[in-house]
Structures are given as structure tokens and as C-alpha cells.
Write a protein that holds these residues in place. Structure first.
Motif, PDB file in Angstrom:
ATOM      1  N   ASP A  16       3.661  72.308  48.045  1.00 44.58           N
ATOM      2  CA  ASP A  16       3.056  71.119  47.634  1.00 44.58           C
ATOM      3  C   ASP A  16       4.014  69.953  47.741  1.00 44.58           C
ATOM      4  O   ASP A  16       3.719  68.763  48.173  1.00 44.58           O
ATOM      5  N   ALA A  17       5.385  70.285  47.740  1.00 46.59           N
ATOM      6  CA  ALA A  17       6.302  69.221  47.759  1.00 46.59           C
ATOM      7  C   ALA A  17       6.624  68.671  49.103  1.00 46.59           C
ATOM      8  O   ALA A  17       6.845  67.583  49.461  1.00 46.59           O
ATOM      9  N   THR A  18       6.434  69.892  50.136  1.00 43.00           N
ATOM     10  CA  THR A  18       6.657  69.460  51.698  1.00 43.00           C
ATOM     11  C   THR A  18       5.315  68.513  51.915  1.00 43.00           C
ATOM     12  O   THR A  18       5.629  67.430  52.628  1.00 43.00           O
ATOM     13  N   GLY A  23       5.995  60.626  54.744  1.00 42.54           N
ATOM     14  CA  GLY A  23       5.827  59.333  54.325  1.00 42.54           C
ATOM     15  C   GLY A  23       6.654  58.807  53.378  1.00 42.54           C
ATOM     16  O   GLY A  23       6.939  57.660  53.106  1.00 42.54           O
ATOM     17  N   GLY A  24       7.266  59.653  52.462  1.00 43.86           N
ATOM     18  CA  GLY A  24       8.168  59.187  51.380  1.00 43.86           C
ATOM     19  C   GLY A  24       7.439  59.079  50.067  1.00 43.86           C
ATOM     20  O   GLY A  24       6.191  59.315  49.854  1.00 43.86           O
ATOM     21  N   PHE A  25       8.208  58.412  49.267  1.00 42.00           N
ATOM     22  CA  PHE A  25       7.876  58.390  47.792  1.00 42.00           C
ATOM     23  C   PHE A  25       7.487  56.958  47.629  1.00 42.00           C
ATOM     24  O   PHE A  25       7.727  55.848  48.012  1.00 42.00           O
ATOM     25  N   TRP A  26       6.240  56.944  46.668  1.00 37.57           N
ATOM     26  CA  TRP A  26       5.779  55.807  46.018  1.00 37.57           C
ATOM     27  C   TRP A  26       5.825  56.019  44.347  1.00 37.57           C
ATOM     28  O   TRP A  26       5.795  57.151  43.758  1.00 37.57           O
ATOM     29  N   HIS A  27       6.018  54.878  43.740  1.00 37.17           N
ATOM     30  CA  HIS A  27       6.110  54.984  42.201  1.00 37.17           C
ATOM     31  C   HIS A  27       5.470  53.790  41.673  1.00 37.17           C
ATOM     32  O   HIS A  27       5.594  52.632  42.028  1.00 37.17           O
ATOM     33  N   LYS A  28       4.597  54.043  40.534  1.00 34.89           N
ATOM     34  CA  LYS A  28       3.960  53.039  39.801  1.00 34.89           C
ATOM     35  C   LYS A  28       4.509  53.135  38.448  1.00 34.89           C
ATOM     36  O   LYS A  28       4.111  54.127  37.735  1.00 34.89           O
ATOM     37  N   ARG A  42       5.564  64.044  41.250  1.00 36.95           N
ATOM     38  CA  ARG A  42       5.265  65.222  41.634  1.00 36.95           C
ATOM     39  C   ARG A  42       6.218  66.028  42.305  1.00 36.95           C
ATOM     40  O   ARG A  42       6.134  67.235  42.279  1.00 36.95           O
ATOM     41  N   TYR A  43       6.944  65.468  43.265  1.00 42.74           N
ATOM     42  CA  TYR A  43       7.952  66.144  44.040  1.00 42.74           C
ATOM     43  C   TYR A  43       9.005  66.653  43.042  1.00 42.74           C
ATOM     44  O   TYR A  43       9.319  67.911  43.320  1.00 42.74           O
ATOM     45  N   THR A  44       9.516  65.810  42.153  1.00 44.79           N
ATOM     46  CA  THR A  44      10.429  66.425  41.297  1.00 44.79           C
ATOM     47  C   THR A  44      10.092  67.488  40.432  1.00 44.79           C
ATOM     48  O   THR A  44      10.888  68.480  40.270  1.00 44.79           O
ATOM     49  N   ASN A 266      -1.655  73.861  45.993  1.00 49.92           N
ATOM     50  CA  ASN A 266      -2.717  74.133  45.154  1.00 49.92           C
ATOM     51  C   ASN A 266      -2.954  73.122  44.303  1.00 49.92           C
ATOM     52  O   ASN A 266      -4.138  73.169  43.392  1.00 49.92           O
ATOM     53  N   VAL A 267      -2.261  71.999  44.186  1.00 51.21           N
ATOM     54  CA  VAL A 267      -2.611  71.017  43.560  1.00 51.21           C
ATOM     55  C   VAL A 267      -3.581  69.805  44.154  1.00 51.21           C
ATOM     56  O   VAL A 267      -3.509  69.505  45.155  1.00 51.21           O
ATOM     57  N   GLU A 268      -4.640  69.690  43.232  1.00 50.22           N
ATOM     58  CA  GLU A 268      -5.891  68.691  43.672  1.00 50.22           C
ATOM     59  C   GLU A 268      -5.313  67.235  43.210  1.00 50.22           C
ATOM     60  O   GLU A 268      -4.912  66.974  42.209  1.00 50.22           O
ATOM     61  N   THR A 269      -5.352  66.420  44.315  1.00 49.95           N
ATOM     62  CA  THR A 269      -5.315  65.039  44.120  1.00 49.95           C
ATOM     63  C   THR A 269      -6.297  64.268  43.273  1.00 49.95           C
ATOM     64  O   THR A 269      -7.661  64.704  43.555  1.00 49.95           O
ATOM     65  N   PRO A 270      -5.964  63.624  42.186  1.00 53.23           N
ATOM     66  CA  PRO A 270      -7.020  63.154  41.237  1.00 53.23           C
ATOM     67  C   PRO A 270      -7.996  62.331  41.977  1.00 53.23           C
ATOM     68  O   PRO A 270      -7.503  61.450  42.859  1.00 53.23           O
ATOM     69  N   ARG A 271      -9.235  62.359  41.530  1.00 50.62           N
ATOM     70  CA  ARG A 271     -10.267  61.466  42.062  1.00 50.62           C
ATOM     71  C   ARG A 271      -9.860  59.989  41.381  1.00 50.62           C
ATOM     72  O   ARG A 271      -9.524  59.862  40.392  1.00 50.62           O
TER      73      ARG A 271
END
Length: 485
Positions: A16-18, A23-28, A42-44, A266-271
Motif C-alpha cells: 500500500d505504501a508503494t 507521484g509523491g505526497f499531498w497533505h490537507k 497513510r504512508y506513515t 488492501n486499503v480502499e480509497t474513500p469515495r
């Protein structure tokens, strides 16, 4: 402590981390649309799960000899990667390079240990699968004539993007993507028989998305959401290849493999949680798209040239309105859905271009494939979004009421917050804006007339964000801060 297969899988967290790292990280600081605070979080969490698991196993004396040495190497790399997350969020080139090197070293260390690697396998899947590979030769020496060879160069761009795009790797990634973009355009023109109907539409969608990515690359350093857009775009391109049988076969030929997907997670991206305007937009997009697809198939079968020409104007106006709405949203919404909605930089543009080409040449098979593409796009978008107050969009609906039939009320009043996407630039509606599409035998109104499509400018894209009067500046980024010269 004896370990068994799967004990080093850690619920697929490293894969999942890979996947997140492309594209790198985004943060809000303030989450948008139920999308969380960012991929850095998520990566951390993923790497911390692996780190805690390995540390517990080391403390329990699960490893000796070479395996203990290799696990300690992995733990050191995990520390390096975690220590550089914040720098990567800030688009620091050195932090991104250090993080990428450490992440890839973890994969290499595990995969090259014949004892540790089998312990990562759970349900037939290794927990430390490879990322898309770099080229084995310099780009100037890399062949790029076949679809597979172009895919190998695309993989090189994916690999270089791990951790983020910055002034140090920008030019190399741009060079990769430009070769792939131009080469695929050439292949499509040279071999129309292979790249026909659904396969041709899928290939054109990839060309469009490559053009989008070339734009995205230039926004690093100024657009805080662009890493989310790159991640979605690169992953979607490989999904398009895998989802078309012909392209999937072409992607591995003559000993060359390309268009490699990132490891599954295994992690689903939230809708995405839509607001009122977005709910109205998607409801009308789905309804009007399904209706326009039906009308196109009826016209190619028995429509006059005049009716077909008028309908083509309608399609162009529809595409423009979809493009404008997406461009105006920006943010994480744009980052998630640009590659579907942003006109000739996404799948909508490929579908509309195919509808128009099929209508002009009376090619019923191409029109049917494009109409199916519009519907498939609606299914994808509807499945990845949640209406204003919950529930689901009905991707088969042909009226607003049908599309929102399973949405949770109260629903926003249609038209209160936006211009319907099925409405042309003169205010005429053509399909589902009023909740009821035109009858199947009703021809479109004349171009420029009330209720008919707007007469487009010479380039057929007047007013969209790519140029001309009323231009939209995508993500409101006129310039970036890097000097690439």
C-alpha cells in the motif's frame, strides 16, 4: 520464535505504501470530500505498521545470521523513509530522493533474501512486491517503436516519480512522458486496425492522460494537490491497459514488458463526498451521457447528415461544460477526476472524439464502443462519489430522477447551483437537465437556435481551459516557482 509464511506480510501495508508513493505526497490541514488529511498520513501509518511488526519479531529472536542483518537493514531504511516524509510533503528534492532510495532498498533487500521473501507471502501475494521498474539503459538508447517498449519508458517515469516530482527529476520524467505520448499517437495512426473501437478509445484516453501528466509535472512546487492528481493519473493509465485485452497483450511482447501497475493494496480509497453542486453535476453527467450515447447510436443508424452535424455540436458543447465544471472545482476533486473529466486531457475527451468520428464516418461499431465508454465512465465516477446526503448514484439512469433514485434525501434543487452539463452555451438543453430526455426520434435543434447547440469557435474548444476567450486556468496556477532552464 518460528515464523510462518505470511508473518512478514503485515496486512499488505508495504505494498500500500508503494502504491501511495507514486507521484509523491499531498497533505490537507482541512480534509476535503472525506478524503482524509493526506497520503503522507497513510504512508506513515503503513511503514509504522511494518516497523513495529519487525521490531517485535527482532525482540522475540525470530531472526539470526543473514536474516537478522537484512531485517536490520530494512529497519534502518524504514527510519530513513519515515524521517523524510515531511520533507517530501514540502517537495524537497533531497528528501524525496532519500525516501525513494530507502523504499526501493527495502523491496530489494526482502526480495533477494530466499528465507525472508517466502515469509511475506499471504494468500499468494508477497507483501513486498516490486514497484514499476526503471529503464535498464539510458533513454536515448531505449527502443520506443512498440506498445511494450513505450510502456517500459512509461514505467521509468513511474519509478522516477516515487516520492515526488522535483527540479532534480523533472526533465527526465518529462522526456519519458513526451516520448510515450508522441509514440503512442503515432502507433494509433499507423495501425488503425489494432487500435480500433474500444481498444482505440482506450489508447486515445491514455494519450490524453499523458498530456494531462505533462501538465501536472509543471505544477509541482505550486499546486499542493498535484501529487494526488499524479497518483490517480498514473495508476489509472496502467488500469486502462490492464482492462483492455488487446492492450494488455501488447504490453508484454518480444521480451519487453511495460505499463506495469503498482502493487495492489488492501486499503480502499474513500469515495468522494460530493457537495450540492457536485451532486447535481454528477447526476446530470450520468443521465445526459447515457442519453447522448443512445441518441448517437440511433443517429448513426438512421440519422440524416444534417441531424448528425447538429448532434456533433451538441456533443462538443457537452464536453466543454463537463471540462469547465471540473476545472472550476480544482483541489482534491480535480486531482481525483481530471483524468476522467478534463476534456481532451481525459477519458471524456476520448469518448466524445470517438463518437464524433464514428458519426462522421457512419461507423456504428465505433459509436457503440464510444457510447459504452461514456457509460463505463459514468459507472466509474458514480461508484467513486457519494451524493450530498449519502446513498448512491444509479449509473444506468437516463434522467436526473433515475440517477438520484437511490440517493439519500433531501437532495439539492437541480439548477440551483450550476449550469447543467447537458445545457449548451446558449442555454438550450439536450438530454436530461429537466429530468426527462428527448424522445429517441426527436432531432436536435439547429445550431445556435434556442434549445440547440452553441455554434463553436473554429477550434471547437472556445471557452475551455486550454485557451481562447473565457479561458480557465486549471487549479488557478499561472506559474510555478521552479527554473528549469
Amino acid at each position: 520464535m518460528a515464523l510462518n509464511p505470511g508473518d512478514l506480510n503485515f496486512n499488505n501495508s508495504f505494498n500500500d505504501a508503494t502504491r501511495v508513493l507514486e507521484g509523491g505526497f499531498w497533505h490537507k490541514n482541512v480534509p476535503e470530500g472525506n478524503q482524509g488529511n493526506g497520503s503522507d498520513v497513510r504512508y506513515t501509518a503503513d511503514l509504522t505498521t511494518v516497523q513495529n511488526g519487525l521490531q517485535a519479531q527482532v525482540a522475540a529472536n525470530a531472526f539470526t545470521g543473514d536474516q537478522l542483518t537484512h531485517v536490520n537493514t530494512v529497519l534502518a531504511d524504514l527510519t530513513t523513509a519515515l524521517n523524510n516524509v515531511q520533507g517530501a510533503v514540502n517537495n524537497d528534492a533531497q528528501a524525496e530522493a532519500a525516501l525513494r532510495t530507502a523504499h526501493l532498498d527495502i523491496i530489494n533487500t526482502i526480495q533477494n533474501d530466499a528465507v525472508l521473501q517466502p515469509l511475506t507471502v499471504q494468500d499468494g501475494v508477497s507483501g513486498f512486491n516490486s514497484a514499476p521498474p526503471e529503464l535498464g539503459t539510458p533513454l536515448k538508447d531505449a527502443p520506443h517503436k512498440t506498445f511494450a517498449e513505450l510502456g517500459a519508458i512509461f514505467d521509468d517515469a513511474q519509478s522516477k516519480s516515487l516520492g515526488g516530482i522535483n527540479p532534480d527529476n523533472f526533465q527526465a520524467i518529462q522526456s519519458d512522458l513526451q516520448i510515450v505520448h508522441d509514440g503512442l499517437e503515432k502507433l494509433i495512426k499507423q495501425d488503425p486496425q489494432t487500435f480500433s473501437n474500444a481498444t482505440g478509445i482506450a489508447a486515445q484516453a491514455i494519450v490524453n492522460q499523458l498530456a494531462l501528466q505533462l501538465d501536472y509535472d509543471r505544477q509541482y512546487g505550486t499546486n499542493p494537490d498535484v501529487a494526488r492528481g499524479t497518483n490517480d493519473n498514473l495508476l489509472d493509465i496502467t488500469d486502462v491497459v490492464a482492462g483492455d485485452d488487446t492492450l494488455a497483450k501488447l504490453a508484454a511482447a518480444n521480451g519487453v514488458t511495460g505499463w506495469t501497475g503498482a502493487p495492489d493494496a488492501n486499503v480502499e480509497t474513500p469515495r468522494y463526498q460530493d457537495n450540492a453542486a457536485q451532486t447535481n453535476f454528477f447526476a446530470d453527467l450520468i443521465a445526459s451521457g447515457n442519453t447522448l450515447g443512445d441518441q448517437a447510436q440511433q443517429l448513426v443508424a438512421n440519422g440524416s447528415n444534417a441531424d448528425i452535424n447538429q448532434f456533433i455540436h451538441t456533443l462538443k458543447g457537452w464536453e466543454q461544460n463537463v471540462t469547465k465544471f471540473d476545472a472550476a472545482q480544482g483541489g482534491i476533486f480535480g486531482a481525483r477526476f481530471d483524468n476522467e473529466l478534463l476534456g481532451n486531457k481525459g477519458t471524456i475527451g476520448a469518448d466524445v472524439a470517438a463518437l464524433i468520428d464514428g458519426l462522421k464516418h457512419h461507423d456504428a461499431a465505433l459509436v457503440a464502443a464510444a457510447a459504452q465508454g461514456v457509460h463505463d465512465n459514468a459507472m466509474d465516477l458514480g461508484g467513486n462519489n457519494v451524493p450530498l446526503n449519502g446513498g448512491d448514484y444509479n449509473p444506468d439512469g437516463k434522467t436526473i430522477a433515475e440517477v438520484l433514485g437511490t440517493a439519500t434525501g433531501p437532495l439539492p434543487a437541480f439548477g440551483a447551483t450550476l449550469t447543467p452539463v447537458s445545457q449548451d452555451n446558449n442555454g438550450g438543453t439536450h438530454s436530461a437537465a429537466n429530468g426527462a430526455p428527448k424522445g429517441p426520434d426527436a432531432p436536435p435543434a439547429p445550431a445556435g437556435a434556442p434549445g440547440g447547440p452553441a455554434i463553436p469557435a473554429a477550434n471547437d474548444h472556445a471557452g475551455d481551459h486550454h485557451g481562447g476567450a473565457g479561458q480557465f486556468d486549471h487549479h488557478q496556477q499561472a506559474h510555478h516557482q521552479w527554473d528549469f532552464h
